[in-house]
Design an enzyme around this catalytic site. Sequence first.
Site, mmCIF file in Angstrom:
data_model
loop_
_atom_site.group_PDB
_atom_site.id
_atom_site.type_symbol
_atom_site.label_atom_id
_atom_site.label_comp_id
_atom_site.label_asym_id
_atom_site.label_seq_id
_atom_site.Cartn_x
_atom_site.Cartn_y
_atom_site.Cartn_z
ATOM 1 N N CYS A 58 0.821 -1.213 0.000
ATOM 2 C CA CYS A 58 0.000 0.000 0.000
ATOM 3 C C CYS A 58 0.853 1.260 0.000
ATOM 4 O O CYS A 58 1.694 1.441 0.884
ATOM 5 C CB CYS A 58 -0.913 -0.025 1.226
ATOM 6 S SG CYS A 58 -1.789 1.514 1.534
ATOM 7 N N TYR A 189 -5.447 6.318 -9.418
ATOM 8 C CA TYR A 189 -6.622 5.506 -9.117
ATOM 9 C C TYR A 189 -7.826 5.952 -9.927
ATOM 10 O O TYR A 189 -8.646 5.131 -10.369
ATOM 11 C CB TYR A 189 -6.937 5.562 -7.621
ATOM 12 C CG TYR A 189 -5.925 4.819 -6.795
ATOM 13 C CD1 TYR A 189 -6.053 3.454 -6.570
ATOM 14 C CD2 TYR A 189 -4.814 5.470 -6.270
ATOM 15 C CE1 TYR A 189 -5.106 2.762 -5.854
ATOM 16 C CE2 TYR A 189 -3.860 4.791 -5.557
ATOM 17 C CZ TYR A 189 -4.009 3.431 -5.344
ATOM 18 O OH TYR A 189 -3.062 2.738 -4.640
#
Length: 350
Positions: A58, A189
């Site tokens: 992450c 994203y």
Amino acid sequence: MGDSSGTDTDERQGEQGSYVEESFERDTNYITTRITRDARDGHRVEAGRYRLVVARACPWANRTIIVRRLLGLEDAISMGICGPTHDRRSWTFDLDPGGVDPVLQIPRIQDAYLKRFPDYPRGITVPAFVDTTTGEVVTNDFKQMTVDMETEWREFHREGAPDLYPEHLQDEIESVSKPIYTEVNNGVYRCGFAGTQDAYDSAYERLFTQLDVLEERLRTRRYLVGDHITEADVRLFTTLARFDPVYHGHFKCNRSKLDEMPVLWAYARDLFQTPGFGDTTDFAHIKAHYYVVHRDVNPTGIIPSGPDLSNWATPHGREELGGSPFGDGTPPGPPREVVPADHNPVLALL
């Protein structure tokens, strides 16, 4: 948060977000309880009390790993590392014996969230601070977490630790970081999870426009703000490190690869080759997470073999711009939690 777990009910998980007119919108309603010296939120800075739960895959969690290492907070803040993939419920401690975190004695970070909020309605995300005295999550507000590590935890910083958030540069750090977050960190994203061509085209344009701005900013300065590494550099680096292995192909951010943007590529290599950055980067976990978990983007779950990452070890030449990584400080010592050699073979080339 980025690749943290738990969103809607689909397999995307790692994205705490929703869709507005088929455009990905990140949910930024995090648990904002802070750990401070004056305990104004009920949680006082105290060595050994809190556990930082992360996943190396992450980018948002990777920020906290870098900052903890640069500041030498390993003895004050322990760290639990989740595996690179997860199910619909949350990240799991599948790297630990028996699949249980040895300190928190739980199999998944979700347990710490539900211990504090039995009906917690939002994404179960990393990074997160957990109070080991209660087993409850304290915060998952990734941006505030690193700033507090840099400011509220100063008494536990190692000797020679850099000042990553100097008071006289804080306004500039936040000003520079704002478009980095909206257009780059989050922009990749929006490209990857766009639900329409128009949404994708807009996200793509915004992303590369900002990367071009950063290319120009860094052409004459070694770091984003000031003459040594700051919080701003940490925030940008974790996206750049994932750009060619993941975002370029998986998220269709393919106008150019990072290694085709000469200034940003040299800047990224400069940071990667600085203790605390490359040695906390786990390329195997990064690729496994994105390509396996995001089945709506990559239905087969096949993890690509490339790209060749050896070019991260090539000279960057950024020293000519002046400045130094740690200012008047010193590099951190060897990492306590070591990335496996086959997960980041570049380190053997440095």
